[in-house]
Design a protein around this motif. Structure first.
Motif, PDB file in Angstrom:
ATOM      1  N   ALA A 161      -7.528  -3.491   3.431  1.00  0.00           N
ATOM      2  CA  ALA A 161      -8.519  -3.666   4.494  1.00  0.00           C
ATOM      3  C   ALA A 161      -9.657  -4.575   4.023  1.00  0.00           C
ATOM      4  O   ALA A 161     -10.118  -5.449   4.773  1.00  0.00           O
ATOM      5  CB  ALA A 161      -9.075  -2.314   4.940  1.00  0.00           C
ATOM      6  N   MET A 162     -10.112  -4.396   2.783  1.00  0.00           N
ATOM      7  CA  MET A 162     -11.163  -5.260   2.247  1.00  0.00           C
ATOM      8  C   MET A 162     -10.694  -6.710   2.215  1.00  0.00           C
ATOM      9  O   MET A 162     -11.435  -7.620   2.609  1.00  0.00           O
ATOM     10  CB  MET A 162     -11.555  -4.820   0.834  1.00  0.00           C
ATOM     11  N   ILE A 210     -18.775  -6.349   3.307  1.00  0.00           N
ATOM     12  CA  ILE A 210     -17.678  -5.439   2.956  1.00  0.00           C
ATOM     13  C   ILE A 210     -18.180  -4.361   2.006  1.00  0.00           C
ATOM     14  O   ILE A 210     -17.850  -3.180   2.156  1.00  0.00           O
ATOM     15  CB  ILE A 210     -16.502  -6.221   2.345  1.00  0.00           C
ATOM     16  N   VAL A 222     -16.048  -5.284  -4.941  1.00  0.00           N
ATOM     17  CA  VAL A 222     -15.324  -5.832  -3.792  1.00  0.00           C
ATOM     18  C   VAL A 222     -14.699  -7.179  -4.158  1.00  0.00           C
ATOM     19  O   VAL A 222     -13.538  -7.443  -3.837  1.00  0.00           O
ATOM     20  CB  VAL A 222     -16.244  -5.967  -2.561  1.00  0.00           C
ATOM     21  N   ALA A 257       0.799  -1.227   0.000  1.00  0.00           N
ATOM     22  CA  ALA A 257       0.000   0.000   0.000  1.00  0.00           C
ATOM     23  C   ALA A 257       0.831   1.276   0.000  1.00  0.00           C
ATOM     24  O   ALA A 257       0.361   2.315  -0.458  1.00  0.00           O
ATOM     25  CB  ALA A 257      -0.940   0.004   1.197  1.00  0.00           C
ATOM     26  N   TRP A 303      -4.581   1.024   0.742  1.00  0.00           N
ATOM     27  CA  TRP A 303      -4.827   0.628   2.138  1.00  0.00           C
ATOM     28  C   TRP A 303      -6.274   0.166   2.301  1.00  0.00           C
ATOM     29  O   TRP A 303      -6.565  -0.786   3.023  1.00  0.00           O
ATOM     30  CB  TRP A 303      -4.512   1.773   3.110  1.00  0.00           C
ATOM     31  N   GLN A 304      -7.195   0.844   1.612  1.00  0.00           N
ATOM     32  CA  GLN A 304      -8.598   0.424   1.649  1.00  0.00           C
ATOM     33  C   GLN A 304      -8.741  -0.967   1.034  1.00  0.00           C
ATOM     34  O   GLN A 304      -9.453  -1.820   1.566  1.00  0.00           O
ATOM     35  CB  GLN A 304      -9.468   1.433   0.898  1.00  0.00           C
ATOM     36  N   HIS A 305      -8.060  -1.213  -0.069  1.00  0.00           N
ATOM     37  CA  HIS A 305      -8.104  -2.523  -0.710  1.00  0.00           C
ATOM     38  C   HIS A 305      -7.532  -3.602   0.214  1.00  0.00           C
ATOM     39  O   HIS A 305      -8.087  -4.702   0.308  1.00  0.00           O
ATOM     40  CB  HIS A 305      -7.352  -2.501  -2.032  1.00  0.00           C
ATOM     41  N   PHE A 336     -18.064  -0.207   2.765  1.00  0.00           N
ATOM     42  CA  PHE A 336     -17.343   0.754   1.928  1.00  0.00           C
ATOM     43  C   PHE A 336     -18.248   1.431   0.892  1.00  0.00           C
ATOM     44  O   PHE A 336     -17.756   2.199   0.068  1.00  0.00           O
ATOM     45  CB  PHE A 336     -16.164   0.069   1.238  1.00  0.00           C
ATOM     46  N   PRO A 385      -3.840   5.761   0.017  1.00  0.00           N
ATOM     47  CA  PRO A 385      -5.010   5.431   0.834  1.00  0.00           C
ATOM     48  C   PRO A 385      -5.972   4.454   0.152  1.00  0.00           C
ATOM     49  O   PRO A 385      -6.641   3.661   0.828  1.00  0.00           O
ATOM     50  CB  PRO A 385      -5.681   6.773   1.108  1.00  0.00           C
ATOM     51  N   VAL A 386      -6.046   4.468  -1.166  1.00  0.00           N
ATOM     52  CA  VAL A 386      -6.925   3.541  -1.871  1.00  0.00           C
ATOM     53  C   VAL A 386      -6.401   2.115  -1.721  1.00  0.00           C
ATOM     54  O   VAL A 386      -7.163   1.178  -1.467  1.00  0.00           O
ATOM     55  CB  VAL A 386      -7.064   3.929  -3.362  1.00  0.00           C
TER      56      VAL A 386
END
Length: 100
Positions: free
Chosen positions: A41-42, A56, A67, A30, A37-39, A60, A34-35
């Motif tokens: 997290a998913m 999920i 997703v 990551a 990091w979101q991925h 989001f 931030p995108v």
């Protein structure tokens, strides 16, 4: 998420926040995006917490299909990263079948 090793024993990767492998994966995957990091997290919610794709997606505010694609892409990317960063860690940890 778990797998079975060559001896038939169940293997579960470390998921605690202090795990060096997970810290290195986050930093390598990551970086400062931030995108991504979101991925990540998913993927973690799906693979580690066993959340459904629908849960999920609701969290989001995304479609289930999006997703699913993100989780599958992250899984493939993490296989490659784990193989590069830690050859002694079996990439099989990320070899579960892709989500539909």
């Amino acid at each position: 998420m778990s797998t079975v090793d060559e001896r038939g024993l169940k293997v579960v990767p470390a998921v605690c926040g202090g795990s060096l492998l997970w810290e290195r994966i986050g930093a390598e995957f990551a970086r400062d995006d931030p995108v991504l990091w979101q991925h990540l997290a998913m993927f973690a919610l799906r693979a580690q917490a066993d959340w459904s794709l629908e849960q999920i997606a609701a969290l989001f505010d995304l479609s289930r299909g999006h997703v699913s694609r993100v989780v599958n892409t992250v899984r493939r990317d993490l296989r490659r990263i784990v193989e590069e960063l830690s050859p002694e860690t079996p990439a099989a940890l990320f070899l579960e079948r892709d989500d539909e």
